[in-house]
Design a protein around this motif. Structure first.
Motif, PDB file in Angstrom:
ATOM      1  N   GLU A 208       0.830  -1.214   0.000  1.00 39.72           N
ATOM      2  CA  GLU A 208       0.000   0.000   0.000  1.00 39.72           C
ATOM      3  C   GLU A 208       0.860   1.257   0.000  1.00 39.72           C
ATOM      4  O   GLU A 208       0.625   2.191  -0.771  1.00 39.72           O
ATOM      5  CB  GLU A 208      -0.929   0.011   1.222  1.00 39.72           C
ATOM      6  N   GLN A 209       1.873   1.232   0.876  1.00 40.02           N
ATOM      7  CA  GLN A 209       2.797   2.353   1.024  1.00 40.02           C
ATOM      8  C   GLN A 209       3.460   2.679  -0.314  1.00 40.02           C
ATOM      9  O   GLN A 209       3.439   3.820  -0.778  1.00 40.02           O
ATOM     10  CB  GLN A 209       3.831   1.955   2.080  1.00 40.02           C
ATOM     11  N   GLU A 212       1.126   4.050  -3.005  1.00 39.71           N
ATOM     12  CA  GLU A 212       0.775   5.445  -2.786  1.00 39.71           C
ATOM     13  C   GLU A 212       1.893   6.361  -3.290  1.00 39.71           C
ATOM     14  O   GLU A 212       1.643   7.321  -4.025  1.00 39.71           O
ATOM     15  CB  GLU A 212       0.557   5.649  -1.285  1.00 39.71           C
ATOM     16  N   CYS A 215       2.274   6.197  -7.168  1.00 40.15           N
ATOM     17  CA  CYS A 215       1.161   6.840  -7.847  1.00 40.15           C
ATOM     18  C   CYS A 215       1.246   8.353  -7.720  1.00 40.15           C
ATOM     19  O   CYS A 215       0.845   9.086  -8.630  1.00 40.15           O
ATOM     20  CB  CYS A 215      -0.171   6.347  -7.277  1.00 40.15           C
ATOM     21  N   GLY A 216       1.783   8.838  -6.580  1.00 40.68           N
ATOM     22  CA  GLY A 216       1.913  10.280  -6.380  1.00 40.68           C
ATOM     23  C   GLY A 216       2.854  10.930  -7.378  1.00 40.68           C
ATOM     24  O   GLY A 216       2.833  12.143  -7.575  1.00 40.68           O
ATOM     25  N   THR A 221      -2.555   9.838 -13.550  1.00 39.34           N
ATOM     26  CA  THR A 221      -2.610   8.682 -12.656  1.00 39.34           C
ATOM     27  C   THR A 221      -3.180   7.448 -13.342  1.00 39.34           C
ATOM     28  O   THR A 221      -4.265   7.507 -13.911  1.00 39.34           O
ATOM     29  CB  THR A 221      -3.482   9.011 -11.429  1.00 39.34           C
ATOM     30  N   CYS A 225      -4.114   2.814  -9.649  1.00 34.55           N
ATOM     31  CA  CYS A 225      -3.795   3.546  -8.427  1.00 34.55           C
ATOM     32  C   CYS A 225      -5.033   3.648  -7.546  1.00 34.55           C
ATOM     33  O   CYS A 225      -6.160   3.688  -8.042  1.00 34.55           O
ATOM     34  CB  CYS A 225      -3.286   4.934  -8.781  1.00 34.55           C
TER      35      CYS A 225
END
Lengths: 226, 410
Positions: A208-209, A212, A215-216, A221, A225
């Protein structure tokens, strides 16, 4: 005194050893072929890289960026090919019996070309405004979490394809000083360590980390994401 | 570390296979089988029976129809305190059999065997478990092997009686393997079991050695080892088929194997002075080799489970980390496959081991005159792939119980 058929006991020993020696010889022949194969691929990949460098040089001398998409495609294709051969080389190195030295030299060539591609990718990103993310992944064979971390990165690579460029670097590979240069530039001390663009993440990162953070970094995007 | 053990195991199993192949080539091909002789002594057959109402009748009937002069054949049934109709069923045979009735069950098979032995008149005695059936020609096939005074016992070839369940069919193949192996062992005078079903003995020798050991859980193995220890020879009549009922449930099978395997462990330690004792020739090396095969079997079972389970656990754990997103993972699956990637040395040795497996499957069927696809393809494939692991697992269970049992006793 009863009979001992020493001939049979020893004969079986000799035959068994013979089969093992044959297997060993076959293994050596195959290993030699593996060295040849990797050497050949390495040569091709070096030429491909020279060609890409030339293309980039030419592109940067032009004003417009019309040729950029085509260039990006061949860049990511080359990176993919290099990565495939590198993974195979790692496998051969683990199995290696007689040609370990050759394999280590080849590994060095591949580390260099990986880093070349990494730098080339970052320059391409600036020059062409390409929407991809580069990741450096520092691992070592001894670290217990690295196998799982590698699997997660592998999974992310499968999600994002050519829009995620991952370069895996073996921290224990002392032959190539450039690895240490980059390690100290990013203050890498732990394994695994992941560098997304310029941000450093030490220790094991959950899916997950990473998702994120990666994707940032995209301008547009991707659908995978969160 | 594990890879060293693995290579060691490959080496040992390959060695064992090649060793037996050489024994076969060296001895069997120079040997003229199919004995026929005019040896026709008095024969006493002892049938110990404890709660065998289901099989005792067909067992005795098969003995009565043996091709042998009736006046030279004595059938002694020892009822070992059965609680079912065994005794009643035996009575119907009247004068044709000698019936001894022990009022109380004696706990081991050796006691009724010895009772029968004391009663027996024949020069040759045979023992037959009540759950087994003999073929008519067996005595004629087996007796000629007593062609020298030092031949003290002749063993038959055991087959599973009418296998029905898959478990029995798997044992069918195992018994055929045992037929081959027992023949090979007999070629270098290394038989270490004279099986309960229809092994023949010289009565004088057995009596001189003091009869069957009444404390031993595998009295048939102990007897064979005692004969070996006294330098008697044990021969094998590979074409004398005896059909025995095989366990049809896992619990029963495990119980049987616990007795056999613990018997092997106990008797190997009783007769450990044979190990590497040059006086015993081939047998002194073969006994340690047998122990080695058991160790190889157990170790390969553990290693196989390790190599199968470890990656499996790892894989499940990895997919847990990506929330089991199989669709995402396999969507862009790229095929990275190259002929050079195979581990050829491992493959080569594995193929060699596999070829020997196939060869022994073929030979065991040829020797026992059966067709490989007797029950179709599935049981034989299941046997070849998994049965040895299954045996290994049973061995591990028995061995651990054995170790714990020893501790308890101390």
């Amino acid at each position: 005194m009863r009979v001992t058929n020493t001939k049979i006991f020893l004969g079986a020993l000799v035959l068994t050893t013979a089969i093992f020696v044959m297997g060993l010889l076959l293994g050596l022949v195959i290993e030699g072929k593996r060295v040849d194969y990797i050497e050949k691929s390495s040569q091709t990949q070096k030429l491909d890289f020279e060609s890409l460098k030339l293309q980039l040089l030419y592109l940067s001398s032009l004003e417009g960026v019309e040729s950029c998409p085509a260039f990006s495609v061949s860049l990511s294709m080359n990176i993919r090919e290099t990565e495939k051969t590198r993974e195979r080389l790692e496998g051969y190195l683990t199995d290696g019996v007689a040609y370990s030295d050759e394999f280590r030299i080849l590994k060095r060539e591949y580390v260099i070309s990986q880093l070349n591609y990494w730098i080339l990718a970052r320059r391409t990103k600036k020059l062409c405004n390409s929407d991809f993310v580069t990741v450096l992944y520092f691992y070592s064979k001894k670290c217990p979490d690295c196998e799982n971390q590698g699997f997660i990165l592998d999974y992310l690579k499968k999600l994002f394809g050519d829009r995620l460029l991952i370069f895996a670097l073996d921290q224990e590979f002392a032959e190539e000083p450039m690895i240490q240069v980059i390690e100290s530039a990013f203050n890498v001390s732990e394994s695994p360590t992941i560098v997304v663009e310029d941000k450093v993440f030490s220790g094991f990162q959950e899916k997950e980390q990473l998702l994120e953070v990666i994707c940032g970094n995209y301008a547009d995007t991707p659908s995978d994401c969160p | 570390m594990t890879s060293f053990i693995m290579w060691g195991l490959y080496f040992c199993s390959l060695y064992l296979a090649i060793f037996w192949l050489l024994v076969l080539i060296n001895k069997y091909l120079n040997l003229r089988e199919g004995k026929d002789g005019a040896y026709e002594p008095d024969v006493s057959i002892i049938v110990p029976a404890y709660n065998e109402e289901e099989t005792i009748v067909s067992c005795i009937q098969s003995l009565l129809s043996l091709e042998y002069p009736k006046e030279k054949l004595e059938i002694i049934v020892v009822n070992d305190g059965s609680k079912d109709r065994t005794l009643e069923l035996c009575r119907q045979f009247g004068e044709r059999i000698t019936l001894i009735d022990l009022p109380k069950n004696s706990g081991t098979k050796a006691v009724p065997l010895n009772v029968g032995l004391r009663r027996a008149q024949g020069e040759i005695v045979a023992c037959l478990d009540a759950d087994s059936i003999v073929e008519r020609g067996n005595l004629r096939k087996m007796l000629p092997y007593f062609d020298a005074p030092d031949v003290a016992a002749v063993t038959p070839a055991l087959k599973v009686f009418k296998p029905e369940t898959i478990l029995q069919k798997l044992q069918w193949y195992e018994y055929l393997f045992a037929i081959l192996l027992r023949k090979l062992m007999s070629l270098i005078d290394c038989i270490y079991v004279t099986p309960g079903p229809f092994s023949l003995y010289r009565r004088a020798v057995v009596a001189e050695l003091g009869g069957f050991s009444e404390k031993n859980i595998t009295e048939d193995m102990e007897m064979a080892l005692r004969l070996q220890a006294h330098h008697y020879r044990i021969r094998n009549a590979m074409d004398a088929y005896v059909y025995t009922k095989a366990p049809d449930s896992l619990t029963q099978l495990y119980r049987q194997r616990r007795r056999w395997y613990q018997g092997l462990l106990i008797n190997s330690s009783i007769y450990r002075n044979i190990f590497f004792n040059r006086e015993y020739g081939d047998f002194s090396i073969l006994m340690p080799l047998n122990v080695l095969s058991v160790v190889v079997l157990m170790a390969s079972t553990v290693l196989f489970a390790y190599y199968l389970l470890k990656p499996l656990v790892k894989l499940v754990w990895k997919f847990l980390l990506i929330d089991f997103d199989f669709i995402g993972y396999f969507r862009n699956l790229s095929w990275n496959f190259y002929l050079l990637d195979f581990a050829y040395m491992k493959l080569f040795v594995l193929i060699a081991v596999f070829m020997f497996g196939l060869l022994s499957l073929y030979l065991s069927h040829r020797f026992s005159r059966e067709r490989i696809r007797q029950f179709g393809l599935r049981p034989v494939v299941a046997f070849s792939l998994f049965y040895f692991l299954f045996l290994g697992a049973m061995w591990l269970g028995v061995f651990s119980e054995f170790l714990r049992g020893v501790k308890n006793r101390w």
